[in-house]
Design a protein around this motif. Structure first.
Motif, short mmCIF file in Angstrom:
data_model
loop_
_atom_site.label_atom_id
_atom_site.label_comp_id
_atom_site.label_asym_id
_atom_site.label_seq_id
_atom_site.Cartn_x
_atom_site.Cartn_y
_atom_site.Cartn_z
N CYS A 206 43.21 34.92 44.43
CA CYS A 206 44.07 35.78 45.24
C CYS A 206 45.22 34.95 45.81
O CYS A 206 44.99 33.89 46.41
N ASP A 230 46.28 41.80 43.28
CA ASP A 230 45.13 40.96 43.66
C ASP A 230 44.16 41.69 44.59
O ASP A 230 43.17 41.09 45.03
N ARG A 235 38.04 44.29 43.37
CA ARG A 235 38.16 42.95 43.94
C ARG A 235 38.01 42.98 45.46
O ARG A 235 37.42 42.07 46.05
#
Length: 499
Positions: A206, A230, A235
C-alpha cells in the motif's frame, strides 16, 4: 369588479405597509423587508410586494414584484448576494506590527471555525482578535502575522484569504483528495506502534500518499491516505484484520480501523480532534490549569477562559473543540503578550442556553485542556525530505523504535517523487527527554543530508505571577457589563478612537 379592485388596493396597501414596517411581515420575510424601501427608490418603475393569505397559511411566502421591465429581479438577486456573501477587509495600515483581517457576514453556524481554519492552514499566528456574533450578524477581527512574526505582504496569500473567506458557496474538496481512501485508526498508544502500522501497510504493497498521527494520554489517532487502487474492499478487510489487534494491544480499550472516502474528511486536524475526543477516558479527571469555565447568569452566557503559552494553531484547536461539542461562540477576545496567550469566549449551547451544571463545566474544561495539550509537548522535531520509495515510512519509524523514540505526532506528505515527513518524538515515556545518542543513531541510519533536527520544548502551562493573581481569580471579565467589554476591545483593535 369593484370588489376585486378594492381587494387589490387593500393588498397593495398592506404590501407597502410591510415594506415600511418589518414587524408586520412574516418572520421568514423580515430580513428581506428591511431592504425593500431602499430597493424601491433605486428601481425604476413601480413595483410592490404582495404576500397572499393562502400562501401564508401554507407556510410559503412569495415575493411578487410588479414591474413592466422586470428590473427588480436583478436588484433582488444582488440583495441576496450582498446578504449571504461575507465582506473581507485586509488592512496593513491599522496596526504597526500585524495585518488586520476583518470578516463581516450574516451569522451562520460554523462561520467562526471556517475563518480560523483558513488562517491556521496558512500557518498564520493570531496575535489579537475580537469576535462578535450576537443578533443576525457576525464580525471577526484578527491581527495576524506569518510564522516569522511579520505582516502579510505576499499578494497570493492575501488573495487566498479574501477568496476563501469571501465566498458564499460551500467550499469544494481539493483536487488532491480525488481517488483517495482514508484509513481512520484509533487505539492504545505504545512505543513502536506507528512503526508496526506502516510495516503492515508496506507488507501489503500500500502506497501512503499522506498521513497524520497524534498521540495523547496513551491514545493514538491516525489518518492514512491511500490510493483507491490500494484500498479495494478485499484489501481493506485484510488491513483491518491485521491492524485491529495491534491497535487494541493487551488492554480491553476500544480500537480499530475504518475506511472512508477521502472526500468525507473535510479537514484532517479537525477529524483527529474528533477521533481523540470520542476515545477519551470519560471517567478519569485531569487537572486543567489552562482552562476555566464560569457562569454569567445575568447575561445568559458561560465564560470560557484559556491561559497558556501561545503556539501555532492554538486558537483553531480551541474553537474546533467548542464547535464539535455543540457550543456557539457569541463573543470572544484573544490576546498574546510575551509568548503567553489569553483567550476568552462567551458561549451557549446551540439551543441558546448556557452551561447549567458543574459537571458539564468540568467536562468542557477537560476537553479543551486535552485539545491544547495534543500539540503542546516537549521533545524533538525531525524533518525528513528524501525521494519517496516503497517502505520508506516503515524503515524510518522502525529506526525510531529501535532507538527508543516514541512518535508523538507525525505529518507525512508526498509531492511528486519527493517525501516530506515531519515527526515529533520523545523518549519511551511521553515527556521523557530524548538522549542525544539516539538522535545521532537516527542521523547515521537515515542520513545527515536529508534529516533536520530541531529542539521543540514549549512550556505547557503559564506560571502565575503575583501581580495578576487577582485578575485570574476574580471572576473574569464576565462580571462587568458587556458593552464595556466590546468598547474596550474595539479600541485596542484600532476600530474606534479613544473617548
Amino acid at each position: 369588479m369593484k370588489c376585486e379592485q378594492a381587494r387589490a388596493k387593500g393588498n397593495k396597501r398592506r404590501s407597502l405597509q410591510i415594506a415600511g414596517d418589518p414587524s408586520q411581515a412574516p418572520p421568514i420575510l423580515a430580513p428581506f423587508i428591511l431592504y425593500l424601501p431602499r430597493l424601491y427608490t433605486e428601481t425604476t418603475g413601480s413595483w410592490w410586494c404582495r404576500v397572499g393569505a393562502e400562501q401564508r397559511s401554507s407556510g410559503v411566502v412569495a415575493l411578487l414584484f410588479e414591474n413592466p421591465s422586470m428590473e427588480w429581479l436583478d436588484e433582488y438577486e444582488k440583495l441576496v448576494i450582498r446578504m449571504d456573501t461575507p465582506k473581507v477587509v485586509i488592512d496593513n495600515a491599522v496596526c504597526p506590527t500585524a495585518t488586520l483581517v476583518q470578516v463581516d457576514s450574516a451569522r451562520k453556524r460554523g462561520v467562526l471555525l471556517e475563518a480560523v481554519q483558513v488562517l491556521a492552514d496558512l500557518d498564520l499566528s493570531v496575535k489579537k482578535a475580537y469576535i462578535s456574533s450576537d443578533g443576525r450578524w457576525f464580525m471577526d477581527v484578527f491581527h495576524v502575522t506569518d510564522r516569522l512574526g511579520r505582516k502579510l505582504t505576499d499578494d497570493s496569500v492575501i488573495s487566498y484569504i479574501q477568496q476563501s473567506l469571501g465566498t458564499w458557496t460551500e467550499p469544494s474538496q481539493p483536487a488532491a483528495l480525488e481517488g483517495l481512501t482514508v484509513l481512520e485508526l484509533t487505539g492504545v498508544d505504545r512505543t513502536g506502534l506507528i512503526s508496526e502500522v506502516f510495516a503492515v501497510l508496506a507488507d501489503m504493497d500500500c502506497s501512503v500518499v499522506d498521513a497524520r498521527a497524534w498521540s495523547h494520554r496513551g491514545r493514538l489517532a491516525c489518518l492514512v491516505y491511500l490510493r483507491d487502487e490500494d484500498a479495494d474492499a478485499v484489501r481493506v478487510a485484510r488491513i483491518e484484520s491485521r491492524l485491529a489487534p495491534l491497535l487494541r494491544g493487551d488492554s480491553d480499550a476500544c480500537g480499530g480501523v475504518v475506511a472512508v472516502p477521502a472526500c468525507s474528511v473535510a479537514h484532517a486536524d479537525r477529524r483527529l480532534h474528533q477521533l481523540m475526543y470520542a476515545a477519551r477516558d470519560q471517567d478519569r479527571a485531569f487537572p486543567t490549569p489552562s482552562v476555566s469555565v464560569e457562569s454569567w447568569a445575568e447575561r445568559g452566557y458561560s465564560v470560557v477562559t484559556v491561559q497558556c503559552p501561545d503556539r501555532p494553531k492554538l486558537l483553531y484547536d480551541v474553537v474546533c473543540t467548542l464547535t464539535d461539542m455543540d457550543y456557539l461562540v457569541f463573543h470572544g477576545t484573544i490576546d498574546t503578550n510575551c509568548g503567553e496567550a489569553r483567550q476568552e469566549f462567551y458561549i451557549r449551547h446551540a439551543d441558546g442556553s448556557p452551561i447549567s451544571s458543574e459537571a458539564e463545566m468540568q467536562r468542557v474544561s477537560q476537553c479543551l485542556q486535552d485539545a491544547i495539550e495534543r500539540r503542546s509537548f516537549e521533545g524533538v522535531r525531525l524533518e525528513l525530505c528524501t525521494p519517496d520509495r516503497p517502505g520508506l515510512l516503515s524503515d524510518v519509524t522502525r529506526t525510531f523504535r529501535e532507538n527508543g523514540l516514541l512518535v508523538a505526532q507525525a505529518e507525512v506528505s508526498t509531492k511528486g517523487d519527493m517525501a516530506s515527513n515531519v515527526f515529533y518524538v520523545t523518549g519511551t515515556t511521553t515527556g521523557q527527554a530524548v538522549h542525544q545518542s539516539a538522535i545521532e543513531a537516527v542521523r547515521e541510519r537515515i542520513g545527515n543530508d536529508c534529516l533536520v533536527v530541531e529542539e521543540h520544548r514549549p512550556q505547557l502551562y503559564q506560571k502565575t505571577q503575583p501581580d495578576d493573581r487577582d485578575d485570574r481569580n476574580g471572576g473574569g471579565i464576565g462580571l462587568f457589563h458587556l458593552s464595556n467589554f466590546v468598547k474596550r476591545n474595539l479600541y485596542h483593535l484600532g476600530l474606534i478612537r479613544s473617548w
